[in-house]
Structures are given as structure tokens and as C-alpha cells.
Design a protein around this motif. Sequence first.
Motif, PDB file in Angstrom:
ATOM      1  N   THR A  37       0.806  -1.226   0.000  1.00  0.00           N
ATOM      2  CA  THR A  37       0.000   0.000   0.000  1.00  0.00           C
ATOM      3  C   THR A  37       0.837   1.271   0.000  1.00  0.00           C
ATOM      4  OG1 THR A  37      -1.667  -1.166   1.287  1.00  0.00           O
ATOM      5  CG2 THR A  37      -1.858   1.209   1.212  1.00  0.00           C
ATOM      6  N   CYS A  38       1.912   1.318   0.790  1.00  0.00           N
ATOM      7  CA  CYS A  38       2.566   2.607   1.038  1.00  0.00           C
ATOM      8  C   CYS A  38       3.631   2.984  -0.003  1.00  0.00           C
ATOM      9  CB  CYS A  38       3.194   2.618   2.425  1.00  0.00           C
ATOM     10  SG  CYS A  38       4.667   1.583   2.585  1.00  0.00           S
ATOM     11  N   GLY A  39       4.238   2.000  -0.634  1.00  0.00           N
ATOM     12  CA  GLY A  39       5.221   2.266  -1.683  1.00  0.00           C
ATOM     13  C   GLY A  39       6.636   2.534  -1.214  1.00  0.00           C
ATOM     14  N   CYS A  54       9.701  13.979   7.010  1.00  0.00           N
ATOM     15  CA  CYS A  54      10.303  12.892   7.814  1.00  0.00           C
ATOM     16  C   CYS A  54      11.210  12.025   6.955  1.00  0.00           C
ATOM     17  CB  CYS A  54       9.232  12.053   8.490  1.00  0.00           C
ATOM     18  SG  CYS A  54       8.483  10.821   7.423  1.00  0.00           S
ATOM     19  N   GLY A  55      10.914  11.980   5.663  1.00  0.00           N
ATOM     20  CA  GLY A  55      11.803  11.277   4.728  1.00  0.00           C
ATOM     21  C   GLY A  55      11.571   9.788   4.595  1.00  0.00           C
ATOM     22  N   PHE A  56      10.646   9.239   5.383  1.00  0.00           N
ATOM     23  CA  PHE A  56      10.480   7.781   5.342  1.00  0.00           C
ATOM     24  C   PHE A  56       9.973   7.304   3.980  1.00  0.00           C
ATOM     25  CE2 PHE A  56       8.623   3.659   6.380  1.00  0.00           C
ATOM     26  CZ  PHE A  56       9.646   3.105   7.128  1.00  0.00           C
ATOM     27  N   CYS A  57       9.103   8.069   3.371  1.00  0.00           N
ATOM     28  CA  CYS A  57       8.543   7.676   2.075  1.00  0.00           C
ATOM     29  C   CYS A  57       9.479   7.988   0.915  1.00  0.00           C
ATOM     30  CB  CYS A  57       7.227   8.413   1.845  1.00  0.00           C
ATOM     31  SG  CYS A  57       7.444  10.209   1.720  1.00  0.00           S
ATOM     32  N   THR A  58      10.491   8.818   1.160  1.00  0.00           N
ATOM     33  CA  THR A  58      11.270   9.394   0.064  1.00  0.00           C
ATOM     34  C   THR A  58      12.016   8.368  -0.806  1.00  0.00           C
ATOM     35  OG1 THR A  58      11.526  11.348   1.456  1.00  0.00           O
ATOM     36  CG2 THR A  58      12.919  11.234  -0.491  1.00  0.00           C
ATOM     37  N   PRO A  59      12.688   7.361  -0.223  1.00  0.00           N
ATOM     38  CA  PRO A  59      13.399   6.428  -1.098  1.00  0.00           C
ATOM     39  C   PRO A  59      12.469   5.744  -2.107  1.00  0.00           C
ATOM     40  CG  PRO A  59      14.086   6.126   1.181  1.00  0.00           C
ATOM     41  CD  PRO A  59      12.913   7.056   1.200  1.00  0.00           C
ATOM     42  N   GLY A  60      11.280   5.378  -1.659  1.00  0.00           N
ATOM     43  CA  GLY A  60      10.334   4.719  -2.568  1.00  0.00           C
ATOM     44  C   GLY A  60       9.888   5.649  -3.675  1.00  0.00           C
ATOM     45  N   ILE A  61       9.641   6.902  -3.319  1.00  0.00           N
ATOM     46  CA  ILE A  61       9.209   7.887  -4.321  1.00  0.00           C
ATOM     47  C   ILE A  61      10.330   8.139  -5.327  1.00  0.00           C
ATOM     48  CG2 ILE A  61       8.693  10.359  -4.585  1.00  0.00           C
ATOM     49  CD1 ILE A  61       6.964  10.019  -2.003  1.00  0.00           C
ATOM     50  N   VAL A  62      11.530   8.288  -4.818  1.00  0.00           N
ATOM     51  CA  VAL A  62      12.684   8.511  -5.706  1.00  0.00           C
ATOM     52  C   VAL A  62      12.829   7.336  -6.680  1.00  0.00           C
ATOM     53  CG1 VAL A  62      15.220   8.606  -5.726  1.00  0.00           C
ATOM     54  CG2 VAL A  62      13.938  10.059  -4.159  1.00  0.00           C
ATOM     55  N   MET A  63      12.680   6.129  -6.191  1.00  0.00           N
ATOM     56  CA  MET A  63      12.858   4.961  -7.074  1.00  0.00           C
ATOM     57  C   MET A  63      11.699   4.832  -8.062  1.00  0.00           C
ATOM     58  SD  MET A  63      15.781   4.241  -6.234  1.00  0.00           S
ATOM     59  CE  MET A  63      15.986   3.026  -7.540  1.00  0.00           C
ATOM     60  N   GLU A  64      10.503   5.212  -7.636  1.00  0.00           N
ATOM     61  CA  GLU A  64       9.363   5.209  -8.564  1.00  0.00           C
ATOM     62  C   GLU A  64       9.648   6.152  -9.737  1.00  0.00           C
ATOM     63  OE1 GLU A  64       6.287   3.437  -7.796  1.00  0.00           O
ATOM     64  OE2 GLU A  64       5.930   3.811  -9.918  1.00  0.00           O
ATOM     65  N   LEU A 106       3.088   8.631  -8.745  1.00  0.00           N
ATOM     66  CA  LEU A 106       3.192   9.077  -7.347  1.00  0.00           C
ATOM     67  C   LEU A 106       1.985   8.651  -6.511  1.00  0.00           C
ATOM     68  CD1 LEU A 106       4.702  12.626  -7.967  1.00  0.00           C
ATOM     69  CD2 LEU A 106       5.871  10.622  -7.031  1.00  0.00           C
ATOM     70  N   ASN A 107       0.872   8.397  -7.187  1.00  0.00           N
ATOM     71  CA  ASN A 107      -0.325   7.947  -6.461  1.00  0.00           C
ATOM     72  C   ASN A 107      -0.136   6.573  -5.823  1.00  0.00           C
ATOM     73  OD1 ASN A 107      -1.820  10.204  -6.879  1.00  0.00           O
ATOM     74  ND2 ASN A 107      -2.961   9.411  -8.635  1.00  0.00           N
ATOM     75  N   LYS A 108       0.912   5.875  -6.210  1.00  0.00           N
ATOM     76  CA  LYS A 108       1.170   4.557  -5.604  1.00  0.00           C
ATOM     77  C   LYS A 108       1.896   4.699  -4.266  1.00  0.00           C
ATOM     78  CE  LYS A 108       2.001   2.732 -10.212  1.00  0.00           C
ATOM     79  NZ  LYS A 108       3.144   2.380 -11.078  1.00  0.00           N
ATOM     80  N   HIS A 109       2.109   5.955  -3.835  1.00  0.00           N
ATOM     81  CA  HIS A 109       2.920   6.195  -2.630  1.00  0.00           C
ATOM     82  C   HIS A 109       2.157   7.009  -1.596  1.00  0.00           C
ATOM     83  CE1 HIS A 109       6.668   4.661  -4.393  1.00  0.00           C
ATOM     84  NE2 HIS A 109       5.989   4.911  -5.484  1.00  0.00           N
ATOM     85  N   LEU A 110       2.302   6.610  -0.352  1.00  0.00           N
ATOM     86  CA  LEU A 110       1.709   7.376   0.743  1.00  0.00           C
ATOM     87  C   LEU A 110       2.783   8.230   1.390  1.00  0.00           C
ATOM     88  CD1 LEU A 110      -0.448   4.670   2.565  1.00  0.00           C
ATOM     89  CD2 LEU A 110      -1.197   6.390   0.908  1.00  0.00           C
ATOM     90  N   CYS A 111       2.447   9.499   1.602  1.00  0.00           N
ATOM     91  CA  CYS A 111       3.327  10.380   2.364  1.00  0.00           C
ATOM     92  C   CYS A 111       2.440  11.116   3.346  1.00  0.00           C
ATOM     93  CB  CYS A 111       4.038  11.366   1.433  1.00  0.00           C
ATOM     94  SG  CYS A 111       4.984  12.596   2.335  1.00  0.00           S
ATOM     95  N   ARG A 112       2.817  11.086   4.601  1.00  0.00           N
ATOM     96  CA  ARG A 112       1.949  11.686   5.616  1.00  0.00           C
ATOM     97  C   ARG A 112       2.377  13.110   5.964  1.00  0.00           C
ATOM     98  NH1 ARG A 112      -1.495   7.958   6.937  1.00  0.00           N
ATOM     99  NH2 ARG A 112      -0.893   5.772   6.858  1.00  0.00           N
TER     100      ARG A 112
END
Length: 159
Positions: free
Chosen positions: A45-47, A100-110, A130-136
Motif C-alpha cells: 500500500t505505502c510504496g 520525515c523522509g520515510f517515504c522518500t526512497p520509494g518515491i525517488v525509485m518510482e 506518485l499515487n502509488k505512494h503514501l506520504c503523511r
Amino acid sequence: MAERMTLTINGKEQTVDYEPEMMLLDVLREVLNLTGTKHGCDNSTCGTCTVVMDGKAIKSCNTPAAKAAGTSIVTVEGLAKGMDLHPIQKAISESGAVQCGFCTPGIVMELYGLLEANPDASEVEMTNALNKHLCRCTGYEPIRDGAMIAQKMIKETRK
Ligand code: FES
Ligand code: FES
């Protein structure tokens, strides 16, 4: 009993031993110590576990480790050249898309998977990716801005 496979990680061929029930994410983090790829929801879910396999962004939390045999994987550790960040990393940082940066590696790789395959990806295609990724934290707009800046920067470097 442990299994063994050979795969290419960030341009380097490696042979790894893994347990049959492992996912690719477990192999990256626990066997290869590539902890830049994050362990988030564990249910696709979060990517945040996204890596690029044979040119395509995939979620490593739902990819059985065995499926990675013989493939070429790029993780976030494979992007920077020494101290020189990849344009996507620079753009995401410069647009204020990291809190917070937790989602960032996944977004960068997407974005890496998308823009390597299609440097002319449209804004809609980037938004869909980007819709495949959750960022809070960021509210998404800075991430979208960063994606557009990254695309421009990559095109500049290829001129
Ligand atoms: S940890 Fe893989 S999608 Fe969330
Ligand atoms: S920057 Fe915190 S979850 Fe995205």
C-alpha cells in the motif's frame, strides 16, 4: 533450507543465500544490509519499499525473493555517484518534498523507474506513478513539483 541466487544489485553481481519465505525487501535489508529501502506497510500500500527491477519500479515487500534471481535491481543506494546526488534526489530535496523522509526512497525509485523508461513522461503519468505512494507529511504538492524539476534536470544532463 536456505536457497541461493545470483542477481545484480546496483550494477554489481552478487550471490546471496536467503530463506524461501523471504521477500525481496527482506533480502535487501537483512541479507545485503541495503537499508535505504524502507519497510512500511508490508501489504503493497505505502510504496516505501519500491525498487527498480529490470527497469521497472516494483514493490519489494510483495515480490518473493526467488523472483529476483537473475534480475538487475537498482535501490536508492545505487543512484548517487559518490557525494553527487542523482538529479531526482536533488530535485526532491530542493522542492521541499522531504519532511520525515520515510517515504522518500520509494518515491525517488518510482520516479527513477518512470523517467529512465520514459524521460518525456507527462504530468499525468508522473502523478499516476506518485499515487502509488503514501506520504503523511508533505501534502504531495512539493513531491509533484520535485518530480517536474527532476524531469527538467535529467533532460538538461542528457543534452
Ligand atoms: S512496505 Fe511495501 S508497499 Fe508498503
Ligand atoms: S516525508 Fe514523511 S512520509 Fe513522506
